[in-house]
Write a protein that holds these residues in place. Sequence first.
Motif, PDB file in Angstrom:
ATOM      1  N   ALA A  42      78.800  61.301  21.267  1.00  0.00           N
ATOM      2  CA  ALA A  42      77.581  61.325  22.079  1.00  0.00           C
ATOM      3  C   ALA A  42      77.715  60.421  23.293  1.00  0.00           C
ATOM      4  N   LYS A  43      78.352  59.276  23.099  1.00  0.00           N
ATOM      5  CA  LYS A  43      78.497  58.299  24.183  1.00  0.00           C
ATOM      6  C   LYS A  43      79.542  58.727  25.211  1.00  0.00           C
ATOM      7  N   GLU A  44      80.658  59.272  24.750  1.00  0.00           N
ATOM      8  CA  GLU A  44      81.783  59.575  25.637  1.00  0.00           C
ATOM      9  C   GLU A  44      81.814  61.012  26.134  1.00  0.00           C
ATOM     10  N   ALA A  45      80.970  61.898  25.623  1.00  0.00           N
ATOM     11  CA  ALA A  45      81.027  63.315  26.001  1.00  0.00           C
ATOM     12  C   ALA A  45      80.842  63.523  27.493  1.00  0.00           C
ATOM     13  N   GLU A  46      79.921  62.792  28.094  1.00  0.00           N
ATOM     14  CA  GLU A  46      79.678  62.992  29.524  1.00  0.00           C
ATOM     15  C   GLU A  46      80.767  62.385  30.397  1.00  0.00           C
ATOM     16  N   ASN A  47      81.643  61.584  29.802  1.00  0.00           N
ATOM     17  CA  ASN A  47      82.773  61.027  30.547  1.00  0.00           C
ATOM     18  C   ASN A  47      84.029  61.882  30.420  1.00  0.00           C
ATOM     19  N   GLY A  48      83.918  63.058  29.819  1.00  0.00           N
ATOM     20  CA  GLY A  48      85.060  63.952  29.708  1.00  0.00           C
ATOM     21  C   GLY A  48      85.930  63.696  28.500  1.00  0.00           C
ATOM     22  N   LEU A  49      85.338  63.375  27.374  1.00  0.00           N
ATOM     23  CA  LEU A  49      86.087  63.163  26.141  1.00  0.00           C
ATOM     24  C   LEU A  49      86.789  64.450  25.731  1.00  0.00           C
ATOM     25  N   SER A  50      88.061  64.343  25.375  1.00  0.00           N
ATOM     26  CA  SER A  50      88.809  65.484  24.854  1.00  0.00           C
ATOM     27  C   SER A  50      89.022  65.292  23.365  1.00  0.00           C
ATOM     28  N   LEU A  51      89.023  66.393  22.627  1.00  0.00           N
ATOM     29  CA  LEU A  51      89.249  66.362  21.186  1.00  0.00           C
ATOM     30  C   LEU A  51      90.531  67.114  20.870  1.00  0.00           C
ATOM     31  N   ILE A  52      91.359  66.531  19.999  1.00  0.00           N
ATOM     32  CA  ILE A  52      92.536  67.232  19.495  1.00  0.00           C
ATOM     33  C   ILE A  52      92.474  67.172  17.983  1.00  0.00           C
ATOM     34  N   GLY A  53      92.494  68.328  17.357  1.00  0.00           N
ATOM     35  CA  GLY A  53      92.469  68.403  15.906  1.00  0.00           C
ATOM     36  C   GLY A  53      93.692  69.126  15.395  1.00  0.00           C
ATOM     37  N   ALA A  54      94.242  68.630  14.285  1.00  0.00           N
ATOM     38  CA  ALA A  54      95.391  69.277  13.646  1.00  0.00           C
ATOM     39  C   ALA A  54      95.116  69.400  12.160  1.00  0.00           C
ATOM     40  N   GLY A  55      95.527  70.520  11.575  1.00  0.00           N
ATOM     41  CA  GLY A  55      95.335  70.718  10.144  1.00  0.00           C
ATOM     42  C   GLY A  55      93.865  70.644   9.778  1.00  0.00           C
ATOM     43  N   GLU A  56      93.532  69.748   8.837  1.00  0.00           N
ATOM     44  CA  GLU A  56      92.139  69.578   8.415  1.00  0.00           C
ATOM     45  C   GLU A  56      91.267  69.044   9.550  1.00  0.00           C
ATOM     46  N   GLY A  57      91.859  68.347  10.493  1.00  0.00           N
ATOM     47  CA  GLY A  57      91.114  67.790  11.616  1.00  0.00           C
ATOM     48  C   GLY A  57      90.598  68.844  12.587  1.00  0.00           C
ATOM     49  N   THR A  58      91.143  70.060  12.532  1.00  0.00           N
ATOM     50  CA  THR A  58      90.667  71.109  13.436  1.00  0.00           C
ATOM     51  C   THR A  58      89.223  71.471  13.139  1.00  0.00           C
TER      52      THR A  58
END
Length: 172
Positions: free
Chosen positions: A40-56
């Motif tokens: 919520a805090k970092e989304a407007e600053n362009g936060l990127s998410l990388i998920g692998a395996g269960e993290g996807t």
Amino acid sequence: MRNCLLLEDAERRLRALEPALEAVGFRVLYPVGDVERLCAKEAENGLSLIGAGEGTLRALLLAERYPVGRVVLIGCPLRPRGKSTLRRRAEHNLFSVVSDLLVVQPTEDDSMRARGVDILLRGVSARVRRRVEMGRDFRDLWTNCKQPLTEAVLGFLTGPPESKTLAKPRNS
């Protein structure tokens, strides 16, 4: 500095991407404490998410709730679905994903079927939806395809923003 949240699998394979991400200017974050508050805090600053395996699945659920910059899923989380309520919830709310999306999919892995990627790419509302197939299975992605995987992820994360651009008014 841009932030990138890594949501790992059980074997913590995403740590192999950390030096490459830091080299191109990302600050790498791991899910410690309240991940929802961080997004919520970092989304407007362009936060990127990388998920692998269960993290996807976690990355996909976070992308459904928060307008993060870009999402990379290494292995598709949707099929086979089984009795998982989280998978059903993620599949039901795909329309909420507006972030640019890259799915890296192994070609012959029975636990990550190509049909799941088709459902995912059709269901999201993102303007940029990319699919990259490499490696035979999930383990092969991290052994034989490590360099092309790193290049695909970095190319997607550092490329020009293709969505979320407003039309510029014309001077009359």
